[in-house]
Structures are given as structure tokens and as C-alpha cells.
Design an enzyme around this catalytic site. Structure first.
Site, short mmCIF file in Angstrom:
data_model
loop_
_atom_site.label_atom_id
_atom_site.label_comp_id
_atom_site.label_asym_id
_atom_site.label_seq_id
_atom_site.Cartn_x
_atom_site.Cartn_y
_atom_site.Cartn_z
N GLY A 33 0.84 -1.19 0.00
CA GLY A 33 0.00 0.00 0.00
C GLY A 33 0.88 1.24 0.00
CG HIS A 93 -0.70 1.79 7.26
ND1 HIS A 93 0.20 1.42 8.25
CD2 HIS A 93 0.01 2.52 6.37
CE1 HIS A 93 1.39 1.94 7.97
NE2 HIS A 93 1.31 2.60 6.83
CD GLU A 94 -1.06 2.64 2.66
OE1 GLU A 94 -0.51 3.77 2.68
OE2 GLU A 94 -0.43 1.60 2.90
CD GLN A 129 3.45 6.04 2.50
OE1 GLN A 129 2.49 5.48 1.99
NE2 GLN A 129 4.39 5.39 3.16
CB CYS A 186 5.15 2.70 7.58
SG CYS A 186 4.65 4.15 6.64
CG LEU A 187 6.64 1.12 1.60
CD1 LEU A 187 6.02 1.35 0.23
CD2 LEU A 187 7.81 0.15 1.50
CG HIS A 231 0.37 7.20 5.19
ND1 HIS A 231 1.52 7.70 5.75
CD2 HIS A 231 0.56 5.86 5.08
CE1 HIS A 231 2.38 6.70 5.97
NE2 HIS A 231 1.81 5.56 5.57
CO CO Z 1 2.68 3.71 5.70
#
Ligand code: CO
Length: 178
Positions: free
Chosen positions: A61, A146-147, A66, A104-105, A150
Site C-alpha cells: 500500500g 493504514h493508508e 508518501q 511502513c515504507l 497517511h
Molecule cells: Co505507511
């Protein structure tokens, strides 16, 4: 919470061609994304670029902030799902509670347990601009929540059970990263 990145993970926090995702403490990760008013070519190009970056980063995701774009746009591709674009996504109902591990990226290498609703119904526009409803549970429900966080400048470290936080190098992690 302030995250102290171990020395041997520091290089993962450098943003470059190979790792184009913004990492903490980039201010863009803490801003609120703005609603998309028209699903135009520019937005679809952004979505395609995000899908590419998500795949390349072995993520399941990714949210627009991001990659430095403050639009309410997320892409998800949990296992067995083809990459899906959600525009202006919103959780309209949720049930249950479940603890699952998240990563998380934008915080590479860090993982921990987060309690969230187990099932969610999400309303969003698809890439053709059609309003759609998604009934999700398990990993897809987790990733979408989660997204969407963000888009509000919220990171999983804001909700994590601190006692469960741990570092695992992404190359050897079987853990999933959102
Ligand atoms: Co994330």
C-alpha cells in the site's frame, strides 16, 4: 514519539532514485492531504507512478503524501489483489477490533502491533471516477486503514503498542510493509 534509527538502517532513510518514498521526519508526512476534485490525467499518472513505486519497494500500500503529493489518493495491493486505486477514500463503517503487525515504507525496518477495527466499509472513487463501496476484512482492511491515516498525517507509530516495536531489516523481513 521520536524514532531513533539504528546506524545500519540509516541508509534506508535516504531518499533517492532507488528509494523515492519520503521517510520520517519529512514534514509532508505530517500534513493533511486535500480532496481530489477531478479524476484527470494528472491524477491517474500520479496513481500509476505510485503503483510502480509500491511494487518496486515491495509494499502492499502507498499513500500520495508518501511520494510528496498532498492529494487524497491511495493505492493498495495486498496479496491476491491486483493494484487498486482509491480516490478520496473514507471509512464509512467499521466493526470489531483486531491487533495486527504493521510496517511502513516511510519508516523502513520498524514494525509493531496496532489495534484497529477488524472490518471496514470504505467509500472511494475508482480510477474511472465512479463512486464505489469496498467491504474489507483481514489484510486489505488493515492496509486501507493504514493508508487513509497517511492522508491525515497519521503514522502507525502514533497508534502502535510501543512494547512491540522492533527493527527487522526489510530485505529479510517476511513482515509486510505499508
Ligand atoms: Co505507511
Amino acid at each position: 514519539m521520536e524514532i531513533l534509527v539504528p546506524d545500519d538502517y540509516q541508509y534506508l532513510y535516504v531518499r533517492n532514485e532507488e528509494r523515492p518514498v519520503y521517510k520520517i521526519p519529512a514534514p509532508v508526512l505530517r500534513q493533511t492531504a486535500v480532496a481530489i476534485t477531478a479524476v484527470n490525467k494528472k491524477i491517474l499518472q500520479l496513481a500509476d507512478r505510485m503503483i510502480e513505486i509500491m511494487k518496486k519497494s515491495n509494499g502492499i500500500g502507498l499513500a500520495a503524501p508518501q511520494v510528496g503529493a498532498l492529494h487524497r489518493l491511495i493505492v493498495i495491493a495486498p496479496e491476491d489483489y491486483k493494484p487498486t486505486v482509491l480516490i478520496n477514500p473514507k471509512v464509512v463503517s467499521s466493526t470489531g477490533e483486531i491487533v495486527m503487525q504493521e510496517g511502513c515504507l516511510s519508516i523502513p525496518g520498524l514494525y509493531g502491533d496496532v489495534l484497529r477495527p477488524e472490518k471496514v466499509t470504505v467509500e472511494a472513487y475508482d480510477r474511472k471516477g465512479r463512486p464505489s463501496l469496498y467491504d474489507l476484512e483481514g489484510m486489505p482492511a488493515r492496509v486501507v486503514q493504514h493508508e487513509i491515516d497517511h492522508l491525515e498525517g497519521i503514522l502507525f507509530i502514533d497508534k502502535v503498542d510501543v512494547a512491540t516495536l522492533h527493527w527487522t531489516h526489510p530485505d529479510k523481513a517476511s513482515d509486510v510493509t505499508e
